[in-house]
Design a protein around this motif. Structure first.
Motif, PDB file in Angstrom:
ATOM      1  N   LEU A 241      47.090  33.564  58.210  1.00  0.00           N
ATOM      2  CA  LEU A 241      47.571  33.917  59.252  1.00  0.00           C
ATOM      3  C   LEU A 241      47.266  34.890  60.283  1.00  0.00           C
ATOM      4  N   SER A 242      45.926  35.325  59.788  1.00  0.00           N
ATOM      5  CA  SER A 242      45.107  36.036  60.082  1.00  0.00           C
ATOM      6  C   SER A 242      43.876  36.744  59.521  1.00  0.00           C
ATOM      7  N   GLU A 243      42.673  37.127  59.369  1.00  0.00           N
ATOM      8  CA  GLU A 243      41.354  37.231  59.095  1.00  0.00           C
ATOM      9  C   GLU A 243      40.848  38.210  60.326  1.00  0.00           C
ATOM     10  N   HIS A 244      40.289  39.401  59.233  1.00  0.00           N
ATOM     11  CA  HIS A 244      39.409  40.547  59.913  1.00  0.00           C
ATOM     12  C   HIS A 244      38.155  40.936  59.265  1.00  0.00           C
ATOM     13  N   HIS A 245      37.442  41.674  59.909  1.00  0.00           N
ATOM     14  CA  HIS A 245      36.506  42.070  59.079  1.00  0.00           C
ATOM     15  C   HIS A 245      37.451  43.398  58.178  1.00  0.00           C
ATOM     16  N   ASP A 246      36.683  43.714  57.416  1.00  0.00           N
ATOM     17  CA  ASP A 246      36.900  44.571  56.296  1.00  0.00           C
ATOM     18  C   ASP A 246      36.086  45.115  55.031  1.00  0.00           C
ATOM     19  N   ASP A 247      36.408  46.453  55.032  1.00  0.00           N
ATOM     20  CA  ASP A 247      35.168  47.152  54.369  1.00  0.00           C
ATOM     21  C   ASP A 247      34.394  46.702  52.782  1.00  0.00           C
ATOM     22  N   PRO A 248      33.669  46.017  52.368  1.00  0.00           N
ATOM     23  CA  PRO A 248      33.547  45.636  51.125  1.00  0.00           C
ATOM     24  C   PRO A 248      33.764  45.935  49.806  1.00  0.00           C
ATOM     25  N   ASP A 249      34.311  45.543  49.221  1.00  0.00           N
ATOM     26  CA  ASP A 249      34.876  45.448  47.643  1.00  0.00           C
ATOM     27  C   ASP A 249      33.636  44.832  46.294  1.00  0.00           C
ATOM     28  N   THR A 250      33.306  45.811  45.763  1.00  0.00           N
ATOM     29  CA  THR A 250      32.387  44.809  44.234  1.00  0.00           C
ATOM     30  C   THR A 250      32.336  43.688  43.926  1.00  0.00           C
ATOM     31  N   PRO A 251      32.316  42.559  44.173  1.00  0.00           N
ATOM     32  CA  PRO A 251      32.385  41.511  43.985  1.00  0.00           C
ATOM     33  C   PRO A 251      32.272  41.066  42.625  1.00  0.00           C
ATOM     34  N   PRO A 252      32.511  40.415  41.910  1.00  0.00           N
ATOM     35  CA  PRO A 252      32.771  39.526  40.344  1.00  0.00           C
ATOM     36  C   PRO A 252      31.505  39.075  40.406  1.00  0.00           C
ATOM     37  N   PRO A 253      30.032  39.627  39.034  1.00  0.00           N
ATOM     38  CA  PRO A 253      28.819  39.044  38.306  1.00  0.00           C
ATOM     39  C   PRO A 253      28.558  38.388  39.069  1.00  0.00           C
ATOM     40  N   ALA A 254      27.166  38.432  39.842  1.00  0.00           N
ATOM     41  CA  ALA A 254      26.650  36.598  40.021  1.00  0.00           C
ATOM     42  C   ALA A 254      26.671  35.695  38.235  1.00  0.00           C
ATOM     43  N   GLY A 255      26.943  34.356  38.757  1.00  0.00           N
ATOM     44  CA  GLY A 255      27.450  33.807  37.402  1.00  0.00           C
ATOM     45  C   GLY A 255      28.967  33.696  36.947  1.00  0.00           C
ATOM     46  N   ALA A 256      29.737  34.905  37.749  1.00  0.00           N
ATOM     47  CA  ALA A 256      31.191  34.299  37.872  1.00  0.00           C
ATOM     48  C   ALA A 256      31.780  33.479  37.914  1.00  0.00           C
ATOM     49  N   MET A 257      32.718  32.495  36.885  1.00  0.00           N
ATOM     50  CA  MET A 257      33.453  31.934  36.805  1.00  0.00           C
ATOM     51  C   MET A 257      33.971  31.767  38.149  1.00  0.00           C
ATOM     52  N   PRO A 258      34.309  31.113  39.221  1.00  0.00           N
ATOM     53  CA  PRO A 258      35.217  30.556  40.330  1.00  0.00           C
ATOM     54  C   PRO A 258      37.000  30.866  40.072  1.00  0.00           C
ATOM     55  N   LEU A 259      37.100  31.403  41.082  1.00  0.00           N
ATOM     56  CA  LEU A 259      38.653  32.108  41.186  1.00  0.00           C
ATOM     57  C   LEU A 259      39.249  31.183  39.947  1.00  0.00           C
ATOM     58  N   SER A 260      39.604  29.985  41.096  1.00  0.00           N
ATOM     59  CA  SER A 260      40.604  29.031  40.500  1.00  0.00           C
ATOM     60  C   SER A 260      40.441  28.835  39.361  1.00  0.00           C
ATOM     61  N   LYS A 261      39.051  28.349  38.716  1.00  0.00           N
ATOM     62  CA  LYS A 261      39.574  27.530  37.554  1.00  0.00           C
ATOM     63  C   LYS A 261      39.341  28.733  36.806  1.00  0.00           C
ATOM     64  N   LEU A 262      39.429  30.333  36.328  1.00  0.00           N
ATOM     65  CA  LEU A 262      39.677  31.109  35.821  1.00  0.00           C
ATOM     66  C   LEU A 262      40.863  31.115  35.855  1.00  0.00           C
ATOM     67  N   LEU A 263      41.731  31.432  36.645  1.00  0.00           N
ATOM     68  CA  LEU A 263      43.293  31.699  36.404  1.00  0.00           C
ATOM     69  C   LEU A 263      43.517  31.004  36.701  1.00  0.00           C
ATOM     70  N   LYS A 264      42.846  29.042  36.454  1.00  0.00           N
ATOM     71  CA  LYS A 264      43.556  28.010  36.148  1.00  0.00           C
ATOM     72  C   LYS A 264      43.143  28.172  34.255  1.00  0.00           C
ATOM     73  N   THR A 265      42.413  28.781  33.397  1.00  0.00           N
ATOM     74  CA  THR A 265      41.963  28.762  31.941  1.00  0.00           C
ATOM     75  C   THR A 265      42.936  30.091  32.133  1.00  0.00           C
ATOM     76  N   VAL A 266      42.947  30.948  32.860  1.00  0.00           N
ATOM     77  CA  VAL A 266      43.622  32.218  32.443  1.00  0.00           C
ATOM     78  C   VAL A 266      45.397  32.003  31.975  1.00  0.00           C
ATOM     79  N   LYS A 267      46.131  31.143  33.005  1.00  0.00           N
ATOM     80  CA  LYS A 267      47.478  30.524  32.546  1.00  0.00           C
ATOM     81  C   LYS A 267      47.438  30.251  31.159  1.00  0.00           C
TER      82      LYS A 267
END
Length: 158
Positions: A85-111
């Protein structure tokens, strides 16, 4: 019309408490079924978003903090259609580390491994994902390794 207004009012009150539309009249809300957080993330990943740093409900929409083309952005996403619905620039937060699992795959695994029925908030906190989810009607807070999706902490969330 009155039932639609009442459903909207009830959902507006319950969503901030962690309830989703599955708690409101068999998954129906304002004419549609809400997508799961996993479906929202999968759709956004297909559109080139990621890595993600936070997903939470805000005023009945998903608020998503992520990246696109190496820029930190904040999105508002419709929970029924998955449309941005909307997209705007945001102050950066620390992202997951290099080599992190894609979030969709991680959430499926956790579920699957965490035996959770609903995931309703996700945020990356320093070294791990903090996931708020429901299991057997009880709100849980899970800490999850971003690379392996291993649940490293599981506690009742108050």
């Amino acid at each position: 019309m009155k039932s639609l207004l009442l459903s909207s009012l009830v959902a507006t009150m319950l969503v901030p408490l962690g309830w989703t539309t599955t708690n409101v009249v068999n998954g129906q809300f304002a004419g549609g079924t809400w997508l799961s957080v996993i479906e929202i993330v999968q759709s956004l990943e297909k559109d080139g978003y990621g890595p993600f740093t936070e997903l939470s409900m805000d005023d009945g929409n998903w608020e998503v903090e992520t990246h696109k083309a190496n820029e930190s952005v904040e999105l508002m996403v419709d929970p029924v259609t998955g449309k941005v619905l909307s997209e705007h620039h945001d102050d950066p937060d620390t992202p997951p580390p290099a080599g992190a699992m894609p979030l969709s795959k991680l959430l499926k695994t956790v579920k699957k491994n965490g035996n959770t029925q609903q995931i309703h908030e996700v945020s990356f906190e320093r070294r791990y994902w903090e996931i708020e989810a429901f299991r057997n009607g009880q709100k849980r807070e899970l800490h999850v390794d971003p690379i392996t999706a291993k649940i490293i902490a599981d506690r009742i969330d108050d």
